[in-house]
Design a protein around this motif. Structure first.
Motif, PDB file in Angstrom:
ATOM      1  N   ARG A   1      15.820 -24.478  50.671  1.00 22.45           N
ATOM      2  CA  ARG A   1      14.393 -24.171  50.520  1.00 22.45           C
ATOM      3  C   ARG A   1      13.932 -24.263  49.065  1.00 22.45           C
ATOM      4  NH1 ARG A   1      14.066 -18.910  54.609  1.00 22.45           N
ATOM      5  NH2 ARG A   1      13.983 -20.086  56.558  1.00 22.45           N
ATOM      6  N   PHE A   2      14.871 -24.396  48.133  1.00 24.67           N
ATOM      7  CA  PHE A   2      14.485 -24.566  46.736  1.00 24.67           C
ATOM      8  C   PHE A   2      13.768 -25.901  46.532  1.00 24.67           C
ATOM      9  CE2 PHE A   2      16.939 -21.544  43.887  1.00 24.67           C
ATOM     10  CZ  PHE A   2      17.102 -20.592  44.880  1.00 24.67           C
ATOM     11  N   ARG A   3      14.072 -26.876  47.416  1.00 24.06           N
ATOM     12  CA  ARG A   3      13.533 -28.235  47.284  1.00 24.06           C
ATOM     13  C   ARG A   3      13.787 -28.749  45.857  1.00 24.06           C
ATOM     14  NH1 ARG A   3       9.707 -25.409  50.172  1.00 24.06           N
ATOM     15  NH2 ARG A   3       8.402 -25.178  48.329  1.00 24.06           N
ATOM     16  N   ASP A   4      12.770 -29.217  45.165  1.00 24.64           N
ATOM     17  CA  ASP A   4      12.939 -29.723  43.799  1.00 24.64           C
ATOM     18  C   ASP A   4      12.376 -28.758  42.764  1.00 24.64           C
ATOM     19  OD1 ASP A   4      14.135 -32.006  44.778  1.00 24.64           O
ATOM     20  OD2 ASP A   4      12.274 -33.158  44.822  1.00 24.64           O
ATOM     21  N   ASP A   5      12.113 -27.526  43.179  1.00 20.66           N
ATOM     22  CA  ASP A   5      11.543 -26.552  42.254  1.00 20.66           C
ATOM     23  C   ASP A   5      12.553 -26.139  41.186  1.00 20.66           C
ATOM     24  OD1 ASP A   5       9.350 -26.692  43.868  1.00 20.66           O
ATOM     25  OD2 ASP A   5       9.715 -24.792  44.894  1.00 20.66           O
ATOM     26  N   VAL A   6      12.052 -25.853  40.008  1.00 21.46           N
ATOM     27  CA  VAL A   6      12.886 -25.387  38.897  1.00 21.46           C
ATOM     28  C   VAL A   6      12.759 -23.869  38.803  1.00 21.46           C
ATOM     29  CG1 VAL A   6      13.315 -25.507  36.422  1.00 21.46           C
ATOM     30  CG2 VAL A   6      12.583 -27.555  37.676  1.00 21.46           C
ATOM     31  N   LEU A   7      13.812 -23.164  39.169  1.00 21.22           N
ATOM     32  CA  LEU A   7      13.798 -21.707  39.193  1.00 21.22           C
ATOM     33  C   LEU A   7      14.855 -21.100  38.273  1.00 21.22           C
ATOM     34  CD1 LEU A   7      13.436 -21.176  43.050  1.00 21.22           C
ATOM     35  CD2 LEU A   7      11.631 -21.131  41.343  1.00 21.22           C
ATOM     36  N   LEU A   8      15.871 -21.856  37.936  1.00 17.59           N
ATOM     37  CA  LEU A   8      16.965 -21.344  37.119  1.00 17.59           C
ATOM     38  C   LEU A   8      16.704 -21.595  35.641  1.00 17.59           C
ATOM     39  CD1 LEU A   8      20.056 -22.539  39.198  1.00 17.59           C
ATOM     40  CD2 LEU A   8      18.868 -20.346  39.321  1.00 17.59           C
ATOM     41  N   THR A   9      17.142 -20.657  34.825  1.00 18.61           N
ATOM     42  CA  THR A   9      17.057 -20.806  33.378  1.00 18.61           C
ATOM     43  C   THR A   9      18.387 -21.325  32.846  1.00 18.61           C
ATOM     44  OG1 THR A   9      17.836 -18.557  32.950  1.00 18.61           O
ATOM     45  CG2 THR A   9      15.461 -18.859  33.300  1.00 18.61           C
ATOM     46  N   ALA A  10      18.409 -21.642  31.573  1.00 19.93           N
ATOM     47  CA  ALA A  10      19.667 -22.079  30.954  1.00 19.93           C
ATOM     48  C   ALA A  10      20.719 -20.979  31.048  1.00 19.93           C
ATOM     49  CB  ALA A  10      19.418 -22.474  29.499  1.00 19.93           C
ATOM     50  N   ARG A  11      20.296 -19.725  30.918  1.00 19.04           N
ATOM     51  CA  ARG A  11      21.233 -18.605  31.055  1.00 19.04           C
ATOM     52  C   ARG A  11      21.817 -18.558  32.466  1.00 19.04           C
ATOM     53  NH1 ARG A  11      19.018 -12.858  29.222  1.00 19.04           N
ATOM     54  NH2 ARG A  11      18.970 -14.057  27.251  1.00 19.04           N
ATOM     55  N   ASP A  12      20.983 -18.837  33.476  1.00 19.58           N
ATOM     56  CA  ASP A  12      21.475 -18.878  34.850  1.00 19.58           C
ATOM     57  C   ASP A  12      22.522 -19.974  35.021  1.00 19.58           C
ATOM     58  OD1 ASP A  12      19.749 -16.828  35.618  1.00 19.58           O
ATOM     59  OD2 ASP A  12      18.144 -18.232  36.116  1.00 19.58           O
ATOM     60  N   ASP A  13      22.282 -21.120  34.387  1.00 23.69           N
ATOM     61  CA  ASP A  13      23.237 -22.224  34.480  1.00 23.69           C
ATOM     62  C   ASP A  13      24.602 -21.808  33.939  1.00 23.69           C
ATOM     63  OD1 ASP A  13      21.122 -23.659  35.439  1.00 23.69           O
ATOM     64  OD2 ASP A  13      20.777 -24.794  33.586  1.00 23.69           O
ATOM     65  N   TRP A  14      24.600 -21.142  32.790  1.00 21.90           N
ATOM     66  CA  TRP A  14      25.863 -20.692  32.202  1.00 21.90           C
ATOM     67  C   TRP A  14      26.534 -19.636  33.079  1.00 21.90           C
ATOM     68  CZ3 TRP A  14      28.454 -23.241  28.793  1.00 21.90           C
ATOM     69  CH2 TRP A  14      27.812 -24.059  27.860  1.00 21.90           C
ATOM     70  N   LEU A  15      25.735 -18.749  33.667  1.00 16.34           N
ATOM     71  CA  LEU A  15      26.298 -17.725  34.552  1.00 16.34           C
ATOM     72  C   LEU A  15      26.962 -18.363  35.766  1.00 16.34           C
ATOM     73  CD1 LEU A  15      26.683 -14.781  35.427  1.00 16.34           C
ATOM     74  CD2 LEU A  15      24.388 -14.861  36.432  1.00 16.34           C
ATOM     75  N   LEU A  16      26.301 -19.336  36.386  1.00 13.52           N
ATOM     76  CA  LEU A  16      26.876 -20.017  37.539  1.00 13.52           C
ATOM     77  C   LEU A  16      28.161 -20.747  37.161  1.00 13.52           C
ATOM     78  CD1 LEU A  16      23.655 -21.500  39.181  1.00 13.52           C
ATOM     79  CD2 LEU A  16      25.093 -19.678  40.103  1.00 13.52           C
TER      80      LEU A  16
ATOM     81  N   PHE B   1      20.295 -12.395  40.462  1.00 15.13           N
ATOM     82  CA  PHE B   1      19.250 -13.069  41.232  1.00 15.13           C
ATOM     83  C   PHE B   1      18.421 -12.124  42.105  1.00 15.13           C
ATOM     84  CE2 PHE B   1      21.637 -17.410  41.421  1.00 15.13           C
ATOM     85  CZ  PHE B   1      21.410 -17.562  40.057  1.00 15.13           C
ATOM     86  N   SER B   2      18.980 -10.989  42.494  1.00 10.57           N
ATOM     87  CA  SER B   2      18.389 -10.177  43.562  1.00 10.57           C
ATOM     88  C   SER B   2      17.001  -9.640  43.248  1.00 10.57           C
ATOM     89  CB  SER B   2      19.309  -9.002  43.912  1.00 10.57           C
ATOM     90  OG  SER B   2      20.481  -9.470  44.551  1.00 10.57           O
ATOM     91  N   PHE B   3      16.680  -9.469  41.979  1.00 14.23           N
ATOM     92  CA  PHE B   3      15.403  -8.842  41.623  1.00 14.23           C
ATOM     93  C   PHE B   3      14.433  -9.843  40.996  1.00 14.23           C
ATOM     94  CE2 PHE B   3      18.772  -5.635  41.433  1.00 14.23           C
ATOM     95  CZ  PHE B   3      18.289  -4.725  42.369  1.00 14.23           C
ATOM     96  N   ARG B   4      14.661 -11.121  41.250  1.00 18.12           N
ATOM     97  CA  ARG B   4      13.742 -12.144  40.746  1.00 18.12           C
ATOM     98  C   ARG B   4      12.460 -12.153  41.579  1.00 18.12           C
ATOM     99  NH1 ARG B   4      16.616 -15.865  37.551  1.00 18.12           N
ATOM    100  NH2 ARG B   4      18.328 -14.680  36.627  1.00 18.12           N
ATOM    101  N   LYS B   5      11.386 -12.638  40.996  1.00 17.75           N
ATOM    102  CA  LYS B   5      10.107 -12.683  41.695  1.00 17.75           C
ATOM    103  C   LYS B   5      10.104 -13.702  42.828  1.00 17.75           C
ATOM    104  CE  LYS B   5       7.339 -11.118  37.759  1.00 17.75           C
ATOM    105  NZ  LYS B   5       6.234 -11.443  36.813  1.00 17.75           N
ATOM    106  N   ASP B   6      10.818 -14.819  42.623  1.00 18.82           N
ATOM    107  CA  ASP B   6      10.853 -15.836  43.670  1.00 18.82           C
ATOM    108  C   ASP B   6      11.690 -15.337  44.845  1.00 18.82           C
ATOM    109  OD1 ASP B   6      10.319 -18.975  44.133  1.00 18.82           O
ATOM    110  OD2 ASP B   6      12.287 -18.424  44.944  1.00 18.82           O
ATOM    111  N   ALA B   7      11.109 -15.352  46.046  1.00 14.78           N
ATOM    112  CA  ALA B   7      11.779 -14.802  47.233  1.00 14.78           C
ATOM    113  C   ALA B   7      13.052 -15.556  47.568  1.00 14.78           C
ATOM    114  CB  ALA B   7      10.826 -14.829  48.422  1.00 14.78           C
ATOM    115  N   ARG B   8      13.082 -16.857  47.306  1.00 16.02           N
ATOM    116  CA  ARG B   8      14.276 -17.653  47.622  1.00 16.02           C
ATOM    117  C   ARG B   8      15.449 -17.261  46.741  1.00 16.02           C
ATOM    118  NH1 ARG B   8      11.076 -23.098  46.632  1.00 16.02           N
ATOM    119  NH2 ARG B   8      10.320 -21.666  45.018  1.00 16.02           N
ATOM    120  N   LEU B   9      15.181 -17.103  45.459  1.00 14.18           N
ATOM    121  CA  LEU B   9      16.240 -16.720  44.530  1.00 14.18           C
ATOM    122  C   LEU B   9      16.715 -15.301  44.813  1.00 14.18           C
ATOM    123  CD1 LEU B   9      17.665 -18.187  42.253  1.00 14.18           C
ATOM    124  CD2 LEU B   9      16.045 -17.195  40.638  1.00 14.18           C
TER     125      LEU B   9
END
Length: 284
Positions: free
Chosen positions: A76-91, A117-125
């Motif tokens: 459901r993320f499709r092509d949306d950009v939701l992750l930050t550079a910090r998220d990339d390093w965490l993953l 991720f649990s408390f992000r504003k985007d419901a998918r994340l």
């Protein structure tokens, strides 16, 4: 005119190299390996083909539904950009222990990503984070908590089973042991407790709700309670049957009754979900 700074933005890199969903799908593959590996080793040690196909599936039903829910959410993320550079390093940092270390260490890494991720504003994340936390709890943190309250939990369940059986026959309870009038006795041990099946039913409920409507609300509480109640009833019934005689114990503990119980519980939980879940709001 747009000034070129010499450093592409995070969204530019996402558009030219890969999407957020691709990174999360790779992470999900690591999670699937961590979850499947312990059971996969048991499957590899199985000699009989029947046991290989029936008794030792690489991924349990609850885990399989949770992994499916994660896949659906990530898509459901499709092509949306939701992750930050910090998220990339965490993953990236979490992927190594998840794919290569023990399941308990992998659960810590899953929980770290889930909390992030649990408390992000985007419901998918947020949904992806909640599923990761639930899966980590199912695998490691839930059983650890159960170990801490083990004596009280088993004593309570033995007391409950003893009182229920006394309504239908001459049964006595001695600690965690249930004794029938014919001398047959069973001990209620960790594998027989309702706790593991409760964590399974809660993971199943969360996963199905996430697949259907992504978010969880207060209106879903009765559904969680109903599925927990069904789980406890099924488990107490099985213990009561095992307490009847040695033959009943063999059937429901080691024989065909184990598969009948698993199939019956799964069917009852799915039916409860379909009957009790809140009706979807039109237009959503």
């Amino acid at each position: 005119m747009i000034e070129w700074s010499g450093r592409p933005s995070n969204s530019t890199l996402r558009g030219s190299l890969c999407r957020d969903r691709h990174l999360l799908l790779l992470f999900l593959c690591c999670v699937a390996v961590a979850v499947a590996w312990p059971r996969g080793q048991k499957v590899a040690d199985s000699i009989e083909v029947a046991n290989f196909l029936v008794d030792a599936a690489a991924v349990g039903a609850g885990e399989l539904v949770a992994l499916t829910a994660l896949f659906v959410v990530i898509q459901r993320f499709r092509d949306d950009v939701l992750l930050t550079a910090r998220d990339d390093w965490l993953l990236a940092a979490a992927s190594f222990p998840i794919a290569l270390a023990s399941l308990h260490v992998a659960s810590l890494a899953m929980a770290a990503v889930g909390l992030s991720f649990s408390f992000r504003k985007d419901a998918r994340l947020a949904a992806a984070g909640q599923l990761l936390l639930a899966l980590a709890s199912y695998e490691t943190f839930g059983p650890l908590l159960f170990r801490l309250i083990l004596p009280l939990a088993l004593a309570f369940e033995a007391s409950l089973v003893g009182h229920l059986l006394s309504l239908f026959g001459d049964f006595a309870r001695d600690g965690d042991m249930i004794v029938a009038s014919n001398g047959h006795a069973i001990f209620i041990e960790v594998p027989c407790s309702s706790f593991h099946n409760l964590t399974f039913s809660m993971l199943l409920c969360l996963s199905l709700l996430t697949i259907e409507k992504l978010t969880i609300s207060r209106s879903d509480v009765p559904l969680f309670l109903a599925m927990a109640g069904i789980t406890i009833v099924f488990n107490l019934t099985r213990i009561g049957l095992m307490a009847q005689s040695g033959a009943y114990y063999e059937f429901w503990h080691d024989g065909l009754g184990v598969k009948l119980y698993s199939i019956g519980l799964m069917g009852a939980l799915v039916a409860t979900y379909l009957l009790v879940r809140p009706s979807p709001v039109p237009g959503t």
